[in-house]
Design an enzyme around this catalytic site. Sequence first.
Site, mmCIF file in Angstrom:
data_model
loop_
_atom_site.group_PDB
_atom_site.id
_atom_site.type_symbol
_atom_site.label_atom_id
_atom_site.label_comp_id
_atom_site.label_asym_id
_atom_site.label_seq_id
_atom_site.Cartn_x
_atom_site.Cartn_y
_atom_site.Cartn_z
ATOM 1 N N HIS A 42 0.839 -1.197 0.000
ATOM 2 C CA HIS A 42 0.000 0.000 0.000
ATOM 3 C C HIS A 42 0.872 1.245 0.000
ATOM 4 O O HIS A 42 2.083 1.168 0.206
ATOM 5 C CB HIS A 42 -0.884 0.013 1.250
ATOM 6 C CG HIS A 42 -0.086 0.210 2.501
ATOM 7 N ND1 HIS A 42 0.614 -0.819 3.093
ATOM 8 C CD2 HIS A 42 0.169 1.314 3.248
ATOM 9 C CE1 HIS A 42 1.257 -0.358 4.152
ATOM 10 N NE2 HIS A 42 1.011 0.936 4.279
ATOM 11 N N HIS A 123 5.460 6.351 -0.932
ATOM 12 C CA HIS A 123 6.298 5.166 -1.179
ATOM 13 C C HIS A 123 5.509 3.902 -0.909
ATOM 14 O O HIS A 123 4.497 3.944 -0.196
ATOM 15 C CB HIS A 123 7.543 5.197 -0.280
ATOM 16 C CG HIS A 123 7.207 5.079 1.169
ATOM 17 N ND1 HIS A 123 6.771 6.158 1.903
ATOM 18 C CD2 HIS A 123 7.191 4.010 2.010
ATOM 19 C CE1 HIS A 123 6.525 5.771 3.142
ATOM 20 N NE2 HIS A 123 6.764 4.457 3.235
HETATM 21 P P1 ATP Z 1 4.204 -3.720 11.542
HETATM 22 O O1 ATP Z 1 3.175 -4.588 12.190
HETATM 23 O O2 ATP Z 1 5.461 -4.422 11.229
HETATM 24 O O3 ATP Z 1 4.389 -2.414 12.282
HETATM 25 P P2 ATP Z 1 3.192 -2.007 9.466
HETATM 26 O O4 ATP Z 1 4.220 -0.957 9.810
HETATM 27 O O5 ATP Z 1 2.893 -2.240 8.030
HETATM 28 O O6 ATP Z 1 3.585 -3.395 10.087
HETATM 29 P P3 ATP Z 1 1.484 -0.418 11.045
HETATM 30 O O7 ATP Z 1 2.615 -0.108 11.999
HETATM 31 O O8 ATP Z 1 0.144 -0.661 11.643
HETATM 32 O O9 ATP Z 1 1.821 -1.672 10.173
HETATM 33 O O10 ATP Z 1 1.438 0.787 10.023
HETATM 34 C C1 ATP Z 1 0.424 0.938 9.049
HETATM 35 C C2 ATP Z 1 0.913 1.975 8.046
HETATM 36 O O11 ATP Z 1 1.125 3.219 8.722
HETATM 37 C C3 ATP Z 1 2.269 1.634 7.419
HETATM 38 O O12 ATP Z 1 2.308 2.190 6.115
HETATM 39 C C4 ATP Z 1 3.264 2.346 8.279
HETATM 40 O O13 ATP Z 1 4.448 2.670 7.597
HETATM 41 C C5 ATP Z 1 2.494 3.611 8.641
HETATM 42 N N1 ATP Z 1 2.916 4.091 9.951
HETATM 43 C C6 ATP Z 1 3.082 3.360 11.062
HETATM 44 N N2 ATP Z 1 3.463 4.111 12.103
HETATM 45 C C7 ATP Z 1 3.569 5.377 11.636
HETATM 46 C C8 ATP Z 1 3.914 6.631 12.212
HETATM 47 N N3 ATP Z 1 4.238 6.759 13.485
HETATM 48 N N4 ATP Z 1 3.899 7.712 11.419
HETATM 49 C C9 ATP Z 1 3.553 7.621 10.120
HETATM 50 N N5 ATP Z 1 3.202 6.479 9.513
HETATM 51 C C10 ATP Z 1 3.210 5.360 10.252
#
Ligand code: ATP
Length: 181
Positions: A42, A123
Amino acid sequence: MTTYPLRLFFALPCPPHLAAAICAWRTDALSAGKAVAAHNLHLTLAFLGSQPASCVAPLLALAAEIQGKRSTLQLDRLGLWRGGLLHLAPSRVPQALERLQQQLHARLLAAGYVLEERAFRPHLTLARHYPHQPNCPAPTFDWPLRHFALFCSENDGRGTRYRQLGQWPLRPATPAGRSAP
Ligand code: ATP
Ligand code: MG
């Protein structure tokens, strides 16, 4: 009834045919890191983090008001960010995508959400914990942006999965010189 907070974010989901093509290329070209699953590919537009479930209905209403336009995003850069986040990014960000992200952020800020202040760097994350910049050439993938969605990120102990809570179409771009109907 107990309701748990939800981990919410708006994103453009990668269409399945494109996700399959990206994953096929990734299998051939890359060999390290923790690959992001095809169904999770995504492009994040706005990260809301932990929010009460009661926020979902107003967020669905807020998103329905967004006037987003279609565009094609050409992913043609292969980059590595701090912490080993390997990603594909565009050399040129379509104006329609920038406007979509700006509209969404403006409405979310007006509704009281706290958002990341860093500049938008669209990205698609390919893998995490990637040890070094890959030495293969960057591929080129054309991504037709047709809708955006609200997701709830869930982890059941076996991995992260995004549950789509709503999605909204992007409208065809109006040909130059013609006013929208
Ligand atoms: P993981 O379970 O390994 O953390 P993930 O990073 O894909 O997997 P999430 O952390 O729930 O899952 O993040 C969902 C989306 O939001 C991803 O695109 C992630 O890069 C983005 N994201 C997560 N944390 C932040 C943040 N603090 N600021 C901006 N974007 C974020
Ligand atoms: Mg994360």
